[in-house]
Design a protein around this motif. Sequence first.
Motif, PDB file in Angstrom:
ATOM      1  N   ARG A 123      81.610 -42.415 -16.865  1.00 43.26           N
ATOM      2  CA  ARG A 123      81.669 -41.798 -15.533  1.00 43.26           C
ATOM      3  C   ARG A 123      81.310 -42.798 -14.432  1.00 43.26           C
ATOM      4  O   ARG A 123      82.020 -42.929 -13.422  1.00 43.26           O
ATOM      5  N   TRP A 155      90.453 -37.718 -20.357  1.00 42.73           N
ATOM      6  CA  TRP A 155      90.162 -38.824 -19.435  1.00 42.73           C
ATOM      7  C   TRP A 155      90.848 -40.130 -19.806  1.00 42.73           C
ATOM      8  O   TRP A 155      91.332 -40.840 -18.914  1.00 42.73           O
ATOM      9  N   LEU A 285      91.237 -38.002 -11.134  1.00 48.92           N
ATOM     10  CA  LEU A 285      91.391 -39.215 -11.937  1.00 48.92           C
ATOM     11  C   LEU A 285      92.622 -40.039 -11.555  1.00 48.92           C
ATOM     12  O   LEU A 285      92.570 -41.270 -11.589  1.00 48.92           O
TER      13      LEU A 285
END
Length: 370
Positions: A123, A155, A285
């Motif tokens: 992160r 992710w 993202l």
Amino acid sequence: MNKRQGGESLMGLGGGLVSAESQKNLTIAEDLCRKKKPEQALPYLLKAMEDPNNLDADVQLSFLQPNYDMSMEVLEAAEKKGRAKLKRVLGPRAFDDNGDRVGTFWTLIETRPYMRVLQAMVRIAFEKGDYNKSANTMIEMLRLSPGDNMGQRQWLGSVLLQAGRHKEALSFAQEWLQLKVRRTDDPPLRGGCTFNAPSSDPIPQADYQRLLDHCDGELLYTAALAAFKVWGADSQLARQYLRLGAKNNPAILMRILGRVSRPSGLNNLPRSPNGPEYAHDYCWLTQNLWEEPDVWAWADGDQAKSYILRTCSRGACSRREEQVCEFKRCHACKLAWYCSTECQKGDWRAHKPDCKQHQEVKAMTRAMMY
């Protein structure tokens, strides 16, 4: 791996590796940080850190640091400390590919604080723009736990795209989108991180139909953008992935083509598969990549656009959008769309029960998270 639920809530952090006093101080510190009171949290956090086994205290401390270098310094020290501890607890070959632990970390409660350290590194590195660091940390997490019990497959493809590693992003998505993986729930080798050469072959019609039956929208959009970057706008495969993405999670393409502002952070609300919360996070993202002029024009000109134009939710109205995000959605439940204020007011009596029920379920789910 919510440490306040499941095994750790009963046995203690890391299965009891952390003292009860340290865990109590950490809980107080985390709750104060959640209330945006870091100055009040710090004394409790420092008390929690007196137990060197409390890696979650290091994680919380990293988020309180003033800059990226200091945050990463805290986490890298915690990673080394946690690795050494796990080698003592699980054996010296705990991290070796040819040992008996790698690939089964998800079953070992002792590993969970260590994995949360890695997740924090992912992160913080992403938010700094250190995309290779973020991606490589996730690759290590999936090596240790291919079953992806921490949601890294939502992710990794996106972060690989941000790093310009387009072929790896496409290979990763294709591994997780395999029909046999979806059918059996058995993860691909190394959690999809073998990074074989991606296939450019169009998806056969029979397989395409099966992919319409609930796939992770984030993987489909990642595959679409990666295939576009590798083979260009004429790639049939890229268009197939884009259309599948629009079918599985239309909210992502709606945000992109509707030029909705890129989210400033993650959505921490309860979520359902392919729901708007996942769309929010995916756009956080990757939205800047989709806003590149050639990418946006390609997506806007594709048939997929027709999949996301909404029809007014009022039963007596059949009007359909002419432009993406032309209609306004119900602010409360975000599930109904209306062409005008008049239609929204006229539909309220019919919509109210479903709207209220949806809000109640969300509120109940949110309460169970804490």
